[in-house]
Design a protein around this motif. Structure first.
Motif, mmCIF file in Angstrom:
data_model
loop_
_atom_site.group_PDB
_atom_site.id
_atom_site.type_symbol
_atom_site.label_atom_id
_atom_site.label_comp_id
_atom_site.label_asym_id
_atom_site.label_seq_id
_atom_site.Cartn_x
_atom_site.Cartn_y
_atom_site.Cartn_z
ATOM 1 N N LEU A 65 0.833 -1.204 0.000
ATOM 2 C CA LEU A 65 0.000 0.000 0.000
ATOM 3 C C LEU A 65 0.866 1.251 0.000
ATOM 4 C CD1 LEU A 65 -2.691 1.503 0.244
ATOM 5 C CD2 LEU A 65 -2.627 1.100 2.705
ATOM 6 N N TRP A 66 1.882 1.280 0.839
ATOM 7 C CA TRP A 66 2.728 2.474 0.964
ATOM 8 C C TRP A 66 3.555 2.712 -0.293
ATOM 9 C CZ3 TRP A 66 2.877 6.744 3.487
ATOM 10 C CH2 TRP A 66 4.038 7.526 3.491
ATOM 11 N N SER A 67 3.969 1.652 -0.966
ATOM 12 C CA SER A 67 4.848 1.807 -2.131
ATOM 13 C C SER A 67 4.085 2.102 -3.420
ATOM 14 C CB SER A 67 5.682 0.536 -2.330
ATOM 15 O OG SER A 67 4.841 -0.574 -2.626
ATOM 16 N N HIS A 68 2.772 1.908 -3.404
ATOM 17 C CA HIS A 68 1.959 2.129 -4.604
ATOM 18 C C HIS A 68 1.449 3.570 -4.590
ATOM 19 C CE1 HIS A 68 -1.103 1.638 -7.677
ATOM 20 N NE2 HIS A 68 -0.698 0.394 -7.904
ATOM 21 N N ARG A 69 1.953 4.388 -5.513
ATOM 22 C CA ARG A 69 1.653 5.822 -5.468
ATOM 23 C C ARG A 69 0.157 6.121 -5.547
ATOM 24 N NH1 ARG A 69 3.942 10.408 -9.744
ATOM 25 N NH2 ARG A 69 2.787 12.163 -8.844
ATOM 26 N N LEU A 70 -0.534 5.478 -6.458
ATOM 27 C CA LEU A 70 -1.965 5.755 -6.627
ATOM 28 C C LEU A 70 -2.744 5.318 -5.391
ATOM 29 C CD1 LEU A 70 -4.422 6.615 -8.245
ATOM 30 C CD2 LEU A 70 -4.416 4.363 -9.346
ATOM 31 N N LEU A 71 -2.478 4.118 -4.886
ATOM 32 C CA LEU A 71 -3.200 3.640 -3.714
ATOM 33 C C LEU A 71 -2.883 4.486 -2.486
ATOM 34 C CD1 LEU A 71 -2.958 -0.233 -4.118
ATOM 35 C CD2 LEU A 71 -4.903 1.251 -4.624
ATOM 36 N N ARG A 72 -1.638 4.933 -2.374
ATOM 37 C CA ARG A 72 -1.265 5.793 -1.250
ATOM 38 C C ARG A 72 -2.044 7.108 -1.298
ATOM 39 N NH1 ARG A 72 3.980 5.820 -2.081
ATOM 40 N NH2 ARG A 72 4.142 7.928 -2.953
ATOM 41 N N LEU A 73 -2.200 7.662 -2.498
ATOM 42 C CA LEU A 73 -2.987 8.885 -2.658
ATOM 43 C C LEU A 73 -4.446 8.644 -2.300
ATOM 44 C CD1 LEU A 73 -3.446 11.796 -3.665
ATOM 45 C CD2 LEU A 73 -3.707 10.857 -5.970
ATOM 46 N N GLN A 98 -9.267 -2.958 -6.110
ATOM 47 C CA GLN A 98 -9.448 -4.354 -6.516
ATOM 48 C C GLN A 98 -8.719 -4.677 -7.818
ATOM 49 O OE1 GLN A 98 -13.686 -4.263 -6.567
ATOM 50 N NE2 GLN A 98 -13.909 -4.759 -4.396
ATOM 51 N N THR A 99 -8.517 -3.665 -8.662
ATOM 52 C CA THR A 99 -7.797 -3.871 -9.917
ATOM 53 C C THR A 99 -6.289 -3.746 -9.732
ATOM 54 O OG1 THR A 99 -9.679 -2.990 -11.161
ATOM 55 C CG2 THR A 99 -7.566 -3.055 -12.299
ATOM 56 N N ALA A 100 -5.853 -2.820 -8.880
ATOM 57 C CA ALA A 100 -4.424 -2.529 -8.734
ATOM 58 C C ALA A 100 -3.691 -3.525 -7.842
ATOM 59 C CB ALA A 100 -4.240 -1.117 -8.179
ATOM 60 N N VAL A 101 -4.405 -4.152 -6.912
ATOM 61 C CA VAL A 101 -3.749 -5.023 -5.923
ATOM 62 C C VAL A 101 -3.797 -6.475 -6.401
ATOM 63 C CG1 VAL A 101 -3.756 -5.808 -3.522
ATOM 64 C CG2 VAL A 101 -4.410 -3.456 -4.070
ATOM 65 N N PRO A 102 -2.677 -7.181 -6.364
ATOM 66 C CA PRO A 102 -2.691 -8.612 -6.712
ATOM 67 C C PRO A 102 -3.646 -9.389 -5.806
ATOM 68 C CG PRO A 102 -0.437 -7.797 -6.553
ATOM 69 C CD PRO A 102 -1.318 -6.710 -6.038
ATOM 70 N N GLY A 140 -6.765 -8.838 0.553
ATOM 71 C CA GLY A 140 -7.333 -8.747 1.893
ATOM 72 C C GLY A 140 -6.485 -7.888 2.811
ATOM 73 N N ARG A 141 -5.170 -8.071 2.760
ATOM 74 C CA ARG A 141 -4.278 -7.335 3.656
ATOM 75 C C ARG A 141 -4.185 -5.854 3.290
ATOM 76 N NH1 ARG A 141 0.617 -11.201 2.795
ATOM 77 N NH2 ARG A 141 -0.728 -11.890 1.080
ATOM 78 N N VAL A 142 -4.126 -5.556 2.000
ATOM 79 C CA VAL A 142 -4.079 -4.151 1.580
ATOM 80 C C VAL A 142 -5.384 -3.444 1.934
ATOM 81 C CG1 VAL A 142 -3.913 -2.609 -0.412
ATOM 82 C CG2 VAL A 142 -2.397 -4.578 -0.236
ATOM 83 N N THR A 143 -6.502 -4.128 1.727
ATOM 84 C CA THR A 143 -7.796 -3.557 2.101
ATOM 85 C C THR A 143 -7.870 -3.324 3.602
ATOM 86 O OG1 THR A 143 -8.885 -4.645 0.240
ATOM 87 C CG2 THR A 143 -10.293 -3.897 2.042
ATOM 88 N N GLY A 144 -7.338 -4.263 4.400
ATOM 89 C CA GLY A 144 -7.324 -4.092 5.842
ATOM 90 C C GLY A 144 -6.494 -2.900 6.267
ATOM 91 N N ALA A 145 -5.331 -2.718 5.645
ATOM 92 C CA ALA A 145 -4.483 -1.570 5.963
ATOM 93 C C ALA A 145 -5.170 -0.262 5.556
ATOM 94 C CB ALA A 145 -3.138 -1.701 5.260
ATOM 95 N N PHE A 146 -5.826 -0.273 4.418
ATOM 96 C CA PHE A 146 -6.575 0.881 3.928
ATOM 97 C C PHE A 146 -7.641 1.297 4.943
ATOM 98 C CE2 PHE A 146 -8.939 3.430 0.936
ATOM 99 C CZ PHE A 146 -8.057 3.733 -0.087
ATOM 100 N N ARG A 147 -8.385 0.320 5.414
ATOM 101 C CA ARG A 147 -9.470 0.615 6.360
ATOM 102 C C ARG A 147 -8.923 1.032 7.726
ATOM 103 N NH1 ARG A 147 -13.143 -4.233 4.269
ATOM 104 N NH2 ARG A 147 -14.506 -3.058 2.894
ATOM 105 N N LEU A 148 -7.787 0.470 8.115
ATOM 106 C CA LEU A 148 -7.183 0.842 9.383
ATOM 107 C C LEU A 148 -6.857 2.332 9.404
ATOM 108 C CD1 LEU A 148 -5.900 0.057 12.137
ATOM 109 C CD2 LEU A 148 -3.778 -0.361 10.883
#
Length: 400
Positions: free
Chosen positions: A209-217, A328-332, A337-345
């Motif tokens: 999540l942190w390394s992906h520029r678009l998702l971080r934004l 859902q498209t950008a994350v393998p 599940g883990r990226v979504t959990g970090a996002f929601r956290l």
């Protein structure tokens, strides 16, 4: 689409369990007040219900990335059905203490975090990328209808009939949701399921999540939205009663306009995303937030306030559906599940800051000030989003 029937069953399961969530959400604090009238003790129940999103969300993502996501939802709903049924019996027998109420609220929300993580990972397996904004919008709209517009008032009515009845209904909805999700055809275990130590798996999701520029934004945008939304909700009751002079019923109807707008926005999300594109939807949503917050702060009129809150709800639903689709498209699949959990956290952690800040600002500068400050914050965020959410970054995420 892998299975339109599969998504329909997932939608039915999600909205059915959301009905039980709405019933319980209103009934649990009512039960707590019946047991104790101490404000701190009653607040403990609410805190226990919210805590799992911060304490358990990352681990829920690990579970969603380790096992068949359909079966994760099924087992979770069965477990919640058994817990809610046992609690209903305890309430009927007069054995419900504050400690038990808080524990049940905590455990049921733990199950909700797991179910939400698995559901978010199941959508891209059932729905192709071009149709995901519409699918996520339908999920949001359905949950708003059953949870907020139906579940909450139904919970209050059922509680007046019998204190244990809302929790029995909660158990039935979870059982029905488990049956529906069991009917979804296919297996949905991640292609490369997580198998290492939990801490390592969580760290991998956070790093992605942190390394992906678009998702971080997008995560930052969602966090700012959470700060603004929670802050406005925190002072809205005072603004409604002291500035607009609404009765408790009037305040309840005013809040309900958010859900009505959210339903419309959720149903329109797919159409808007296909016609306007991801960038226009997200920048437009943040701009709408600013206009609505400013309108609330300046007008002080109930009709303007209701319209502003409804439009805010619609923009929030569109933004949520589009953001989920990008994620859902950008994350393998193996990390979803883990990226979504970090996002929601991040989002749930940011929300309380808005409540504290809005309350402090209202004390110093008056009840209109938080709304005007929210407008200023979202204007800045709209500019940042327009500057850094480029078509190129969106194309890169869609090609992964």
């Amino acid at each position: 689409m892998k299975s339109s029937r599969g998504f329909t069953l997932l939608w039915l399961a999600a909205t059915t369990s959301a009905l039980g969530d709405g019933v319980r959400w209103i009934a649990l604090p009512l039960l707590a007040v019946r047991v104790s009238t101490d404000p701190g003790t009653v607040a403990l129940v609410t805190a226990a219900e919210q805590a799992p999103w911060l304490l358990f969300g990352l681990f829920a993502g690990v579970l969603a990335d380790r096992y068949d996501r359909r079966r994760v939802i099924w087992w979770t709903d069965l477990g919640r059905a058994a817990l809610a049924a046992g609690f209903a019996v305890a309430v009927v027998c007069g054995a419900a203490t504050i400690a038990l109420i808080a524990a049940v609220g905590f455990l049921l929300t733990c199950g909700e975090t797991v179910s939400a993580a698995a559901t978010g990972g199941l959508v891209p397996a059932l729905v192709p990328a071009p149709h995901r904004p519409a699918a996520n919008g339908r999920l949001q709209a359905g949950v708003l209808v059953t949870d907020t517009l139906i579940g909450s008032p139904l919970g209050a009515v059922l509680f007046t009939v019998a204190a244990g009845l809302p929790f029995a209904v909660d158990a039935v909805t979870f059982l029905a949701a488990a049956v529906l999700i069991a009917l979804v055809p296919g297996r949905y275990r991640p292609v490369e399921p997580a198998t290492r130590r939990v801490r390592s798996e969580i760290a991998e999701g956070v790093r992605f999540l942190w390394s992906h520029r678009l998702l971080r934004l997008l995560c930052g945008l969602a966090a700012v939205n959470a700060v603004v939304f929670t802050g406005l909700v925190a002072v809205l009751v005072l603004y409604a009663t002291e500035v607009m002079h609404l009765s408790p019923t009037g305040y309840g109807l005013l809040v309900a306009t958010f859900a009505v707008g959210g339903i419309g926005g959720g149903l329109a999300a797919g159409r808007l995303a296909s016609r306007l594109g991801t960038r226009a939807c997200l920048v437009g949503a943040v701009t709408v937030y600013a206009l609505c917050a400013a309108g609330l702060g300046v007008a002080g009129n109930v009709l303007v306030a209701g319209a502003a809150i409804a439009v805010f709800g619609a923009a929030s639903a569109v933004s949520g559906a589009v953001t989920a689709s990008v994620r859902q498209t950008a994350v393998p699949d193996r990390l979803l599940g883990r990226v979504t959990g970090a996002f929601r956290l991040v989002n749930f952690g940011a929300g309380p800051l808005g409540a504290v800040g809005a309350g402090a600002l209202a004390q110093v500068a008056g009840l209109r000030a938080p709304f005007l400050a929210a407008a200023g914050i979202t204007v800045v965020m709209a500019i940042v989003t327009a500057r850094y959410l480029t078509p190129a970054s969106i194309r890169v995420s869609q090609s992964m």
